[in-house]
Structures are given as C-alpha cells and as structure tokens.
Design an enzyme around this catalytic site. Structure first.
Site, PDB file in Angstrom:
ATOM      1  N   HIS A   1      73.406 -20.348 -65.916  1.00 18.58           N
ATOM      2  CA  HIS A   1      72.841 -19.921 -64.633  1.00 18.58           C
ATOM      3  C   HIS A   1      73.615 -20.603 -63.497  1.00 18.58           C
ATOM      4  O   HIS A   1      73.899 -20.004 -62.469  1.00 18.58           O
ATOM      5  CB  HIS A   1      71.366 -20.321 -64.590  1.00 18.58           C
ATOM      6  CG  HIS A   1      70.530 -19.528 -63.630  1.00 18.58           C
ATOM      7  ND1 HIS A   1      69.229 -19.840 -63.358  1.00 18.58           N
ATOM      8  CD2 HIS A   1      70.807 -18.449 -62.880  1.00 18.58           C
ATOM      9  CE1 HIS A   1      68.745 -18.971 -62.486  1.00 18.58           C
ATOM     10  NE2 HIS A   1      69.682 -18.121 -62.175  1.00 18.58           N
TER      11      HIS A   1
ATOM     12  N   HIS B   1      68.640 -23.860 -74.959  1.00 19.51           N
ATOM     13  CA  HIS B   1      67.841 -23.885 -73.721  1.00 19.51           C
ATOM     14  C   HIS B   1      68.668 -24.466 -72.568  1.00 19.51           C
ATOM     15  O   HIS B   1      68.785 -23.859 -71.500  1.00 19.51           O
ATOM     16  CB  HIS B   1      66.576 -24.715 -73.950  1.00 19.51           C
ATOM     17  CG  HIS B   1      65.688 -24.834 -72.746  1.00 19.51           C
ATOM     18  ND1 HIS B   1      64.509 -24.127 -72.625  1.00 19.51           N
ATOM     19  CD2 HIS B   1      65.798 -25.563 -71.613  1.00 19.51           C
ATOM     20  CE1 HIS B   1      63.940 -24.423 -71.458  1.00 19.51           C
ATOM     21  NE2 HIS B   1      64.701 -25.298 -70.831  1.00 19.51           N
ATOM     22  N   GLU B   2      69.246 -25.624 -72.790  1.00 18.98           N
ATOM     23  CA  GLU B   2      70.001 -26.276 -71.723  1.00 18.98           C
ATOM     24  C   GLU B   2      71.247 -25.473 -71.351  1.00 18.98           C
ATOM     25  O   GLU B   2      71.623 -25.416 -70.188  1.00 18.98           O
ATOM     26  CB  GLU B   2      70.363 -27.717 -72.106  1.00 18.98           C
ATOM     27  CG  GLU B   2      69.156 -28.632 -72.348  1.00 18.98           C
ATOM     28  CD  GLU B   2      68.114 -28.613 -71.234  1.00 18.98           C
ATOM     29  OE1 GLU B   2      68.479 -28.352 -70.065  1.00 18.98           O
ATOM     30  OE2 GLU B   2      66.926 -28.839 -71.520  1.00 18.98           O
TER      31      GLU B   2
ATOM     32  N   HIS C   1      70.313 -22.901 -68.781  1.00 20.63           N
ATOM     33  CA  HIS C   1      70.347 -23.443 -67.413  1.00 20.63           C
ATOM     34  C   HIS C   1      71.795 -23.575 -66.948  1.00 20.63           C
ATOM     35  O   HIS C   1      72.137 -23.262 -65.813  1.00 20.63           O
ATOM     36  CB  HIS C   1      69.693 -24.830 -67.365  1.00 20.63           C
ATOM     37  CG  HIS C   1      68.200 -24.810 -67.455  1.00 20.63           C
ATOM     38  ND1 HIS C   1      67.405 -24.067 -66.616  1.00 20.63           N
ATOM     39  CD2 HIS C   1      67.346 -25.474 -68.282  1.00 20.63           C
ATOM     40  CE1 HIS C   1      66.128 -24.274 -66.916  1.00 20.63           C
ATOM     41  NE2 HIS C   1      66.066 -25.114 -67.927  1.00 20.63           N
TER      42      HIS C   1
HETATM   43 ZN    ZN Z   1      64.336 -25.889 -68.853  1.00 25.45          ZN
END
Ligand code: ZN
Length: 684
Positions: free
Chosen positions: A478, A471-472, A475
């Site tokens: 991105h 998940h991290e 980010h």
């Molecule tokens: Zn998040």
C-alpha cells in the site's frame, strides 16, 4: 554530549537512505534539536501575514522542513525499536517530549489553519485538494474554529480526558495485578506443565513454596480457563477476571473501580462533541473515517449479527451436546465454556503446529510471497544494498519495466533489543518534491519477530508467522506501490482509519489458498509440500466457532457505538450493556460481569466509537479478495486483470480519494458481507 560538527551528523544527511550503520546515540540530540529549530522557523515563515496562501509556497518551506524532521526522527524511532540499547533509549527519551510538543503545536496552529483555508482550491490538483481538506478537517476537529471560553474549555476537556484515560489504564492494570490465588497441586489437573512451572516459581518467590500462584494475566488466566479440569478453580479465576476494575470486585480490589471514570469520560466526550457542533461523540468519530454515520455502522453491525446468529447458535448447541456427552457437564456455567470449547476443538481438529512448521521454511515462504506480488502487481523484486543496522537485515527494490518503484528493508529474526510483534513503517513517502521538483520514491520497513534457524538450517515459520508476514507486506505494498505525488495522501498517508487494514488483511487470504500454499511449502528434511489432509484440518480449525466469535466482536462494537450515540452520559451505562448482550450474545454473561470496566480500546486507546473498524475492514478485505476468487482460472491461477485493477484502484490511489470511492472503482459496487461470511464458514 557530542562534540561532532553537525555537518557530519548522519541524521542530518538526507541525500538518500538513512545511514543506519553510522547513527549513534550521540547524534540524536544535536540533530533533532537542529531540525526542530528549522521546523519552528519554517512554521513562523509560512504563517507570517505577508506569506502567500499558496500550496506550493507553503510546501516548499514547511513540508520540506517537517519531512526532514519526520525522516530523522523516524530513523531514531526505528533504531529504538529494533536495536535498543540503554544509551539509545536515554537519547530517545531525552528528545521525545520536544518532538511530541512540536507536532501537537503544529496541528493546533491557528495561523497555519487560516493560511490553508485561504488557499484557493481552484489552484490545486485533485491530490492537493484532498490533502488540504484533510488538513482543514483535522484542524477543525482539534478545535481550531472555537473562540473565547469555548476554546479554553475544549483544551481543558482534552487535558482531563488524557488524565482519565491514563487512570483508567492504571486501574485496569492494577486490578489485574492485584489478584493472586495460591492453588494446591490437587486443584490443578489438566493445566499445561509450562504454566505450572511458572506458577510454582512465582509462589515460591512469594514465600508460598509448594503452592502455585495463579494470576489474571493472559499467559496464566487463559490456559487455566481452557485446560483446568476443576470447575471450582475456573470459577474462582473467572469471577475475579470478569469483575476487574469494577464495583463488583471483591475486598481491597474494589478501590480500582473504573465506574466513575467511565461516566466522566463519556460526559466530556459528549461536551466536546457539542462544542464542535455535533450531537454525539459517535458523529465526531466517523468524520475522518470511511463509515458515513453512526447509524450506518449500527446497521452494518446488526446486519452482520443477524447473518452470524444461526452459526453461533449451532456453535453453542455443539458445545452443549459435547459437554453433556463427554464431560459430564449437563448445565454449563460461564466459566465452563472455554474449557468445553478446547476439548471439542481437540476432538475435532487435533493437529500439531510443530508438524505444520516443518513445511514452512523462511526462504521458501518469502520466495512464494514475492512470486505472488510479482505476478499480481506486475513488478519485480530484486535484492538491493543499503546501510543496515544488523547483518540479518535484507534490503530489496521493487521495479516495474526497469523503473524503480520503491524499496524496503526486511528484518525478520527476533533478537535481544528488538521490540516484539510485527509492523510496517514508512521510511519516506513517494513525493514529487516541491523543493527540487524530483520524484522521491517510497521506502518502507517490514519488521517481524521470527525464530532463527537451528544448526545452520533455514528458519521455520508457524502458519501464524506466515500470515503475519503476508499481512505486513499488504501494508508495505500500500505504501510502496502508490502512484500519488502528494506526500500527505500518498501510500498509507491520509487513508481513513477504518479502511487502512484492507490491503493487509487482503494479503492474509493467500495464506489460506491451497494453490498458493503448496508452492510455498517444502518439508525441511524431505522437501515434500504440505500434505492436503493437514491443510484441510488447518482450514477447519480456522473457522472453528467463527459464529460465536463474530457475535462477541459485534457485542463490543455495538455497545461502543450506542454508548457514544444514544446513551445519556448522566445515566448508568450497565443497562445499555445488558440490552446489547440480550440482543447479540448467544451465551449470556452472569449479572456480576463488568466487561466495560476494562474495555481499554474505547476508554484509553483511541478506539472510541471506532471498535467496529475491525469487522468493517475485514468485510472490505474479504470482499476485495473475492474478486480474485471469482476471476481465477480453473486451476486457481489468479487473474492478472483483477490484480491490475486492484493495484490501480486501491493500492496506487492511496489516500488521494475517499476509500469508498476506491473500493467502488475496484469492485464496481459497495462492499458486501457475503465474502467474509463465506470465508469464515458462515454461508449456506
Ligand atoms: Zn495491520
């Protein structure tokens, strides 16, 4: 106070990466105060009447200055989160109010707003136009267009709302803390032993040795509701929990009633919206978001509810049948459902988290993750060096065709002085610098809190840890893979709030992919990959009761949006909650239940008319991932073309254009609910 000259203050060195190994608490106040002075001067300079209304001219002075402040403060803030000491905390808190005050003042400066408005858009690149229109939009929503009494009133409303939100949180917290039930041993059958141990110690500390102090805090409340065999005990706690901070609370606790606060908050939001020229707060809320209108959000939620309903009804039917047959509960009450649910889950999917963990060693997982990123996004990740704040911190560089794309710090283990949880933070953004003309590459922090390895062996991760890591990194990618040159719309900057979790949740999908997992696992003793039968159980457990859970989230989200659009704030809001429950819920709450009174997300947490964004982003990420499922080869190898398209249209574009445009450019159409429903086991 430091006597060190500013010239050697590491927080004022912007040559390259932050000097994390040199920064001490003494450096904080002198550096930040110096940078604030410079930023103030820059603001005065660019807002002077004779300063040209030109994007690059403003950026060369103001953006360069605010970026230095942001980077230095970011380093202090980071150390405060991962290497806290009493001295650093004191230094941090001492300057925090000034830093906050500066950003607030910058965001409300009328002269700066006028200057941005005066810029001729024809002189700007597409990225600059987006950054400028975001800036103007934020000024307008901050009340910059208001004059005279309206302006004064707007400021009063903001101030009062801040007070009310704070009081709302305090009431919710105090109401939770105020309750205690001292149980006797014979009431506690079924409750896990670690919970009992804590409760026994707490009772003893409260002068009730031999009894057990039960509270409404999650680590106690949840296991009692899930595991306590006594329905009477569960009922006692349930009632107290469901009536917290409301008119239904019993005895003294009624003084924490949030009813009047909620009504006032809603009235103020309505008034604020009208001052800004909108009819409802729901309309204001969606202006900077990906969703186009409150009506679109409501349609989205109702559509999803309708699709999830048959599965939720099946979930309830399964629970009822199981309760009647195995638990002797023919007519389950609201305080029975969690208990029944746990028992059914155990019967269906029992597997040990402990067993799963043995297959996920941190280095193997990380290598697997890097391999996916390198393959899909056509980059290579190599170890790199930088000043660090702890020996456990790793630093890497991402390259494409020998060119540096970005760098990141990875701080995995939990330790004293490190805040819990996991997060991505930016160290600096990709930016074609207006002062030097050089291209600045992005740098990110990736922080987790994993357990350390034991006896010199590698750390073992739970499957949840692995998901968090992915998940991290979503980010992080991105932020790091962006190709945008304008600071305020590069990477995650400027991305709509309800779309920002797309890349992160997207990456989580790989953790549920057999072809991925089998290469990422090796038993710590035997080296064997995760067995398929264990993986199948994990997947089944993941989707357990997804129908009911979906409807529960929609109930909150729909109530939130209708409350901020159709509801008259002068009226009692409980009838609206009743209507939403009747429309959405499969398990009806008892009449005394007051879930709105502790709904801190929307009354104290910035999610007002925005709670829907959780589901919204899930739909986007699931649908984006489905493009990879559709294009994968027969043996499960993901398609490089799809990876390239995703990278270019979503990750590289960052905040430079509306998220819907990026999504459509990638997927060739608007988002659809189908993939999310299928991933969560809600497809025929
Ligand atoms: Zn998040």
């Amino acid at each position: 106070m430091s006597t060190q000259p500013l010239a050697t203050n590491p927080l004022l060195n912007f040559a390259d990466l932050p000097l994390f190994d040199q920064i001490t608490p003494d450096h904080v106040a002198p550096a930040i105060s110096q940078l604030l002075t410079e930023a103030d001067a820059a603001l005065e300079q660019v807002t002077a009447a004779d300063f040209p209304a030109e994007w690059n001219a403003i950026a060369r002075v103001l953006d360069v200055s605010t970026e230095r402040l942001g980077r230095a403060w970011g380093a202090v803030n980071h150390l405060n989160s991962v290497a806290d000491t009493p001295e650093l905390r004191a230094a941090y808190n001492a300057v925090l109010p000034q830093v906050t005050e500066f950003w607030t003042r910058l965001g409300a400066d009328e002269r700066l707003y006028a200057k941005y408005k005066a810029i001729n858009p024809d002189t700007l690149s597409g990225e600059q136009r987006q950054a400028r229109s975001n800036a103007i939009r934020n000024f307008v929503l901050g009340g910059a267009e208001l004059q005279g009494d309206d302006r004064i009133r707007f400021a009063q409303i903001q101030e009062r709302q801040a007070e009310l939100s704070q009081k709302f949180s305090e009431n919710a917290l105090d109401a939770t803390d105020a309750f205690a039930y001292f149980a006797a041993e014979d009431e506690l059958a079924g409750v896990p032993s670690d919970v009992l141990q804590t409760a026994r110690a707490a009772a003893e500390a409260a002068g009730q040795a031999g009894r057990y102090k039960l509270t409404l805090k999650m680590p106690c409340y949840l296991p009692v509701m899930q595991f306590a065999d006594s329905s009477t005990l569960r009922q006692t706690l349930y009632r107290a929990y469901a009536t917290r901070a409301s008119d239904q609370a019993e005895g003294e606790a009624v003084k924490f009633d949030n009813s009047a606060l909620i009504q006032e908050i809603l009235s103020l939001r309505q008034e604020e919206s009208q001052l800004l020229g909108y009819t409802s707060f729901g309309q204001v809320s969606v202006v900077p978001k990906m969703a186009e209108s409150p009506e679109q959000v409501v349609r989205f939620l109702r559509d999803l509810a309708q699709k999830a309903r048959p599965y939720a009804e099946q979930d309830v039917a399964d629970l009822r049948a199981f309760a009647a047959e195995h638990l002797n509960l023919a007519d389950p009450q609201p305080w029975d459902w969690s208990y029944i649910s746990e028992k059914l889950k155990e019967a269906r999917y029992a597997f040990s988290e402990q067993e799963v963990k043995q297959y996920f060693t941190a280095p193997k997982v990380l290598a697997g993750l890097f391999k996916i990123i390198e393959t899909l996004f056509e980059v290579s990740i190599r170890p790199d060096t930088a000043p660090i704040w702890h020996p456990a911190v790793q630093f890497y560089r991402i390259e494409r065709a020998g060119q540096l794309v970005g760098q990141f710090y990875l701080d995995q283990p939990a330790r004293t002085g490190k805040r819990g949880g996991a997060w991505m933070d930016d160290v600096r953004a990709r930016w074609l610098r207006p002062d030097t003309g050089a291209l600045q590459t992005p740098v990110a922090h990736l922080v987790c809190n994993f357990a350390d390895g034991v006896d010199g062996k590698p750390a073992l991760l739970t499957h949840d840890d692995v998901t968090t890591l992915f998940h991290e990194f979503g980010h992080g990618l991105h932020h790091l893979l962006t190709q945008v040159n304008e600071r305020d719309v590069s990477g995650i900057s400027g991305v709509e709030w309800d779309a920002v979790e797309l890349p992160s949740q997207f990456m989580e999908n790989f953790c549920w992919e057999w072809d991925v997992l089998k290469h990422m696992t090796a038993h710590i003793e035997t080296g064997e990959p995760l067995p398929r039968h264990l993986f199948d159980k994990m997947t089944a457990a993941k989707n357990y009761q997804s129908g009911m859970q979906t409807l529960r989230q929609i109930e909150f989200a729909l109530f939130d949006m209708l409350l901020h659009t159709e509801h008259d704030p002068q009226q009692d809001f409980m009838p609206l909650l009743g209507l939403v429950r009747a429309e959405v819920a499969v398990l009806q709450a008892p009449a005394f239940s007051r879930s709105a009174h502790t709904f801190s997300h929307i009354f104290a947490g910035g999610y007002a008319a925005g709670y829907y964004s959780y589901k919204w982003a899930e739909v986007l990420s699931a649908d984006a991932y489905a493009a990879f499922e559709e294009s994968a080869s027969a043996d499960g190898t993901p398609s490089i073309e799809t990876g390239r398209k995703y990278r270019q249209e979503i990750l590289e574009a960052g905040g430079s254009r509306p998220a819907m445009e990026s999504f459509k450019a990638f997927r060739g159409r608007e988002p659809s609910l189908d993939a999310l429903l299928r991933h969560q086991g809600m497809a025929a």
